[in-house]
Design an enzyme around this catalytic site. Structure first.
Site, PDB file in Angstrom:
ATOM      1  N   HIS A   1     -34.358  18.302  -2.933  1.00 56.60           N
ATOM      2  CA  HIS A   1     -32.824  18.352  -2.938  1.00 56.60           C
ATOM      3  C   HIS A   1     -31.965  17.225  -4.030  1.00 56.60           C
ATOM      4  O   HIS A   1     -31.032  17.696  -4.971  1.00 56.60           O
ATOM      5  CB  HIS A   1     -32.189  18.469  -1.527  1.00 56.60           C
ATOM      6  CG  HIS A   1     -32.418  19.260  -0.717  1.00 56.60           C
ATOM      7  ND1 HIS A   1     -33.264  19.180   0.685  1.00 56.60           N
ATOM      8  CD2 HIS A   1     -32.593  20.643  -0.622  1.00 56.60           C
ATOM      9  CE1 HIS A   1     -33.457  20.169   1.378  1.00 56.60           C
ATOM     10  NE2 HIS A   1     -33.165  21.476   0.377  1.00 56.60           N
TER      11      HIS A   1
ATOM     12  N   LYS B   1     -32.394  30.089  11.112  1.00 57.88           N
ATOM     13  CA  LYS B   1     -33.476  29.341  12.222  1.00 57.88           C
ATOM     14  C   LYS B   1     -32.700  28.255  12.827  1.00 57.88           C
ATOM     15  O   LYS B   1     -31.725  28.042  12.211  1.00 57.88           O
ATOM     16  CB  LYS B   1     -34.403  28.676  11.348  1.00 57.88           C
ATOM     17  CG  LYS B   1     -35.271  29.256  10.296  1.00 57.88           C
ATOM     18  CD  LYS B   1     -35.713  28.649   9.305  1.00 57.88           C
ATOM     19  CE  LYS B   1     -34.719  28.692   7.901  1.00 57.88           C
ATOM     20  NZ  LYS B   1     -35.216  28.139   6.827  1.00 57.88           N
TER      21      LYS B   1
ATOM     22  N   ARG C   1     -38.858  27.037  -6.449  1.00 55.51           N
ATOM     23  CA  ARG C   1     -39.886  26.128  -6.531  1.00 55.51           C
ATOM     24  C   ARG C   1     -41.190  27.053  -6.929  1.00 55.51           C
ATOM     25  O   ARG C   1     -41.513  26.952  -8.344  1.00 55.51           O
ATOM     26  CB  ARG C   1     -40.316  25.745  -5.128  1.00 55.51           C
ATOM     27  CG  ARG C   1     -39.357  24.613  -4.804  1.00 55.51           C
ATOM     28  CD  ARG C   1     -39.423  24.350  -3.404  1.00 55.51           C
ATOM     29  NE  ARG C   1     -38.603  25.422  -2.677  1.00 55.51           N
ATOM     30  CZ  ARG C   1     -38.218  25.566  -1.393  1.00 55.51           C
ATOM     31  NH1 ARG C   1     -38.476  24.369  -0.657  1.00 55.51           N
ATOM     32  NH2 ARG C   1     -37.734  26.616  -0.924  1.00 55.51           N
TER      33      ARG C   1
ATOM     34  N   SER D   1     -38.136  21.623   3.465  1.00 53.48           N
ATOM     35  CA  SER D   1     -37.795  20.814   4.771  1.00 53.48           C
ATOM     36  C   SER D   1     -38.526  21.305   5.599  1.00 53.48           C
ATOM     37  O   SER D   1     -38.925  20.532   6.746  1.00 53.48           O
ATOM     38  CB  SER D   1     -36.063  21.147   5.041  1.00 53.48           C
ATOM     39  OG  SER D   1     -35.478  20.745   4.026  1.00 53.48           O
TER      40      SER D   1
HETATM   41  P1  ADP Z   1     -32.149  27.561   2.432  1.00 53.93           P
HETATM   42  O1  ADP Z   1     -32.415  27.664   4.003  1.00 53.93           O
HETATM   43  O2  ADP Z   1     -30.694  27.970   2.106  1.00 53.93           O
HETATM   44  O3  ADP Z   1     -33.025  27.865   1.619  1.00 53.93           O
HETATM   45  P2  ADP Z   1     -32.975  24.602   2.089  1.00 53.93           P
HETATM   46  O4  ADP Z   1     -32.325  23.341   2.505  1.00 53.93           O
HETATM   47  O5  ADP Z   1     -34.408  24.948   2.319  1.00 53.93           O
HETATM   48  O6  ADP Z   1     -31.896  25.874   2.590  1.00 53.93           O
HETATM   49  O7  ADP Z   1     -32.781  24.610   0.462  1.00 53.93           O
HETATM   50  C1  ADP Z   1     -31.426  24.743  -0.345  1.00 53.93           C
HETATM   51  C2  ADP Z   1     -31.911  25.050  -1.658  1.00 53.93           C
HETATM   52  O8  ADP Z   1     -32.694  24.070  -2.370  1.00 53.93           O
HETATM   53  C3  ADP Z   1     -32.744  26.182  -2.095  1.00 53.93           C
HETATM   54  O9  ADP Z   1     -32.276  26.791  -3.232  1.00 53.93           O
HETATM   55  C4  ADP Z   1     -33.977  25.904  -2.240  1.00 53.93           C
HETATM   56  O10 ADP Z   1     -34.905  26.746  -2.958  1.00 53.93           O
HETATM   57  C5  ADP Z   1     -33.716  24.514  -2.897  1.00 53.93           C
HETATM   58  N1  ADP Z   1     -34.841  23.446  -2.399  1.00 53.93           N
HETATM   59  C6  ADP Z   1     -35.269  23.238  -1.363  1.00 53.93           C
HETATM   60  N2  ADP Z   1     -36.419  22.275  -1.475  1.00 53.93           N
HETATM   61  C7  ADP Z   1     -36.663  22.028  -3.057  1.00 53.93           C
HETATM   62  C8  ADP Z   1     -37.463  21.435  -3.864  1.00 53.93           C
HETATM   63  N3  ADP Z   1     -38.432  20.499  -3.148  1.00 53.93           N
HETATM   64  N4  ADP Z   1     -37.276  21.592  -5.118  1.00 53.93           N
HETATM   65  C9  ADP Z   1     -36.335  22.212  -5.724  1.00 53.93           C
HETATM   66  N5  ADP Z   1     -35.266  22.892  -5.037  1.00 53.93           N
HETATM   67  C10 ADP Z   1     -35.480  23.068  -3.515  1.00 53.93           C
END
Ligand code: ADP
Length: 171
Positions: free
Chosen positions: A23, A47, A102, A140
């Site tokens: 992030h 979730k 990703r 995450s």
């Molecule tokens: P959500 O549940 O909305 O997907 P996340 O916190 O998992 O929330 O992810 C928020 C955004 O950040 C999403 O667009 C996700 O693809 C991106 N993201 C999460 N981890 C990474 C990473 N390692 N590299 C690039 N983008 C990421």
């Protein structure tokens, strides 16, 4: 807010449960594209989150010290939002909603979301950014699984987040 008054506004929404180096990498990249970036922590996620929305927001704020572009801090806002993302984007005069891509597996869901949001907020573009290759497999949920079983997550999240995870699972 008129779009032209503060330049290009990007909204980066997500669960951030918790924030990871992936992030943070994306926030750094987005700051090169947008004049103002709103990191929007989703209050209601499908979730059950490990951390409350306030905890998730506070961890992002604390992580901003790790940005490469430290001088960009005043162009950044971290907020909690509920309700419809497209409406939030309109209300904030956003130029674009930013998401991370990703692997190919992210693509289908993100395409659906982006096209749905476009029908709801026709002037708000979708922008996708790829992280540094070393963060491509980072999520995450994987980090929570590792931490839940006592694994070391210090390569994936800031040290204080690793500690928060450790404390949470020790309970
Ligand atoms: P959500 O549940 O909305 O997907 P996340 O916190 O998992 O929330 O992810 C928020 C955004 O950040 C999403 O667009 C996700 O693809 C991106 N993201 C999460 N981890 C990474 C990473 N390692 N590299 C690039 N983008 C990421």
């Amino acid at each position: 807010m008129a779009k032209s008054s503060v330049g290009r506004i990007g909204i980066y929404p997500g669960s951030f449960d918790p924030v990871t180096f992936g992030h943070i990498d994306l926030i750094d990249r987005a700051l090169l594209l947008f004049d103002h970036l709103i990191v929007a922590v989703a209050e209601n996620i499908s979730k059950t989150p490990l951390f409350t929305a306030e905890e998730r927001r506070d961890m992002i704020v604390e992580s901003l010290d790790l940005l490469k572009q430290t001088s960009a801090r005043d162009r950044l806002e971290v907020v909690i939002f509920g309700g419809l993302l497209a409406q939030f984007a309109i209300d904030r005069g956003a130029t674009a909603i930013l998401r991370g891509l990703r692997a190919v597996s992210d693509f289908e869901f993100e395409l659906q979301m982006a096209l749905t949001n476009r029908t709801l907020a026709k002037d708000v573009e979708a922008v996708f950014l790829m992280p540094n290759a070393k963060y491509i497999y980072l999520s995450s949920s994987t980090i929570k699984d590792v931490a839940r079983h006592g694994g070391d997550v210090s390569k994936f999240v800031p040290a204080f987040v690793a500690k928060r995870l450790q404390d949470r699972f020790a309970k």
